[in-house]
Enzyme design. Sequence first.
Site, short mmCIF file in Angstrom:
data_model
loop_
_atom_site.label_atom_id
_atom_site.label_comp_id
_atom_site.label_asym_id
_atom_site.label_seq_id
_atom_site.Cartn_x
_atom_site.Cartn_y
_atom_site.Cartn_z
CB CYS A 212 -0.91 -0.02 1.23
SG CYS A 212 -1.88 1.48 1.40
CB CYS B 9 -0.53 2.50 4.10
SG CYS B 9 -2.02 1.83 3.38
CG ASP B 10 3.29 1.16 4.37
OD1 ASP B 10 2.85 1.63 5.43
OD2 ASP B 10 3.09 0.00 4.00
#
Length: 309
Positions: free
Chosen positions: A135, A138-139
């Site tokens: 992701c 997200c990261d």
Amino acid sequence: MSETSYDVIIIGGGPAGLTAGLYTSRAKLRTLLVERMLMGGQVMTTTKVENYPGFPGGIDGPDLMVRFQEHCQEFGLEVSYGEAENILDKGEFKIVVVDGEELSTRCVIVTTGAEPRKLGIPGEQEFIGRGVSYCATCDGAFFRDVPVAIAGGGDTAAEEALFLTRFASKVTLIHRRDKLRATPILQERLTANAKIEVLWNTEVDRVEGDNSGAKALELRDAVTGKKRSLAVEGLFVAIGVTPKAHFLAEILDLDPDGYILTDPECRTSMPGVFAAGDVRKKILKQIATAVGDGAVAAIMAEKYLEGFD
Ligand code: NAP
């Protein structure tokens, strides 16, 4: 078994589940939506949604999903958190087993969606959270000013590659063929971005690193078989998704890839159980089609409960 009996239990809180919940609760059917972790599904990991009608200029995925939830709350949709483990067919009613607790309902709509597929290569599991991610939204911010790679050639890989250019010093998109599956508009953006390099006909064979995290990828030319190393600190895997229907494999008909088989009206092989969204076998997986499915499944559930189906 819990004494409470619902008209409808919806399993999964992505766009399909929330739409089904909006329709059934607005129709005054007593509905419970069960979500395993985070409401909103895969859209929660999408930076900008540009192709959902009504939002010119796009809308952030999480913002869109908050609107979906607020809309459902207006009609009193009940929500609970837990993992659905099975559906038991008791004829006129069903039991949905959630974290060991048995909840009774007259019908079920399965909207569990899909999760990222893994490459299955050495080092992938070992470096999850230390370089390997599924992701970018997200990261991505953890990879400031370092080179990263992304594996895949679809819309997700293209969107995530573009997003990662905000942080990384360089983004290498690694694709196993010589043609991308991503839509032309995303391909144009990839080509126009000076921070992105595409490696064609290339597969990732191994993630290498040390205690501090991933450091390099072992790559293989899919045509010549020649190997080489690519120094990166992050590998984002965006090679498609697998449906989250394995827990229903014993009771519903699935296709060989694990998608739930339904008719065009979202009926599964078990009367009173419907499936909608990405977990269902269908041609196009988009928020718009998940929403459409959710509405169809809800109306069909209503007809089933009225005895017209
Ligand atoms: P996808 O369209 O299935 O693409 C997966 C990509 O990964 C393909 O290019 C495939 O290569 C590659 N791949 C699969 N297995 C691989 C492996 N073992 N090793 C290396 N490469 C592998 O998946 P997606 O991009 O996640 O998209 C899923 C669905 O969501 C699609 O329907 C997509 O259109 C939709 N989506 C839409 C949007 C949007 O509309 N904005 C955004 C994201 C996703 P091949 O091409 O060689 O098969």
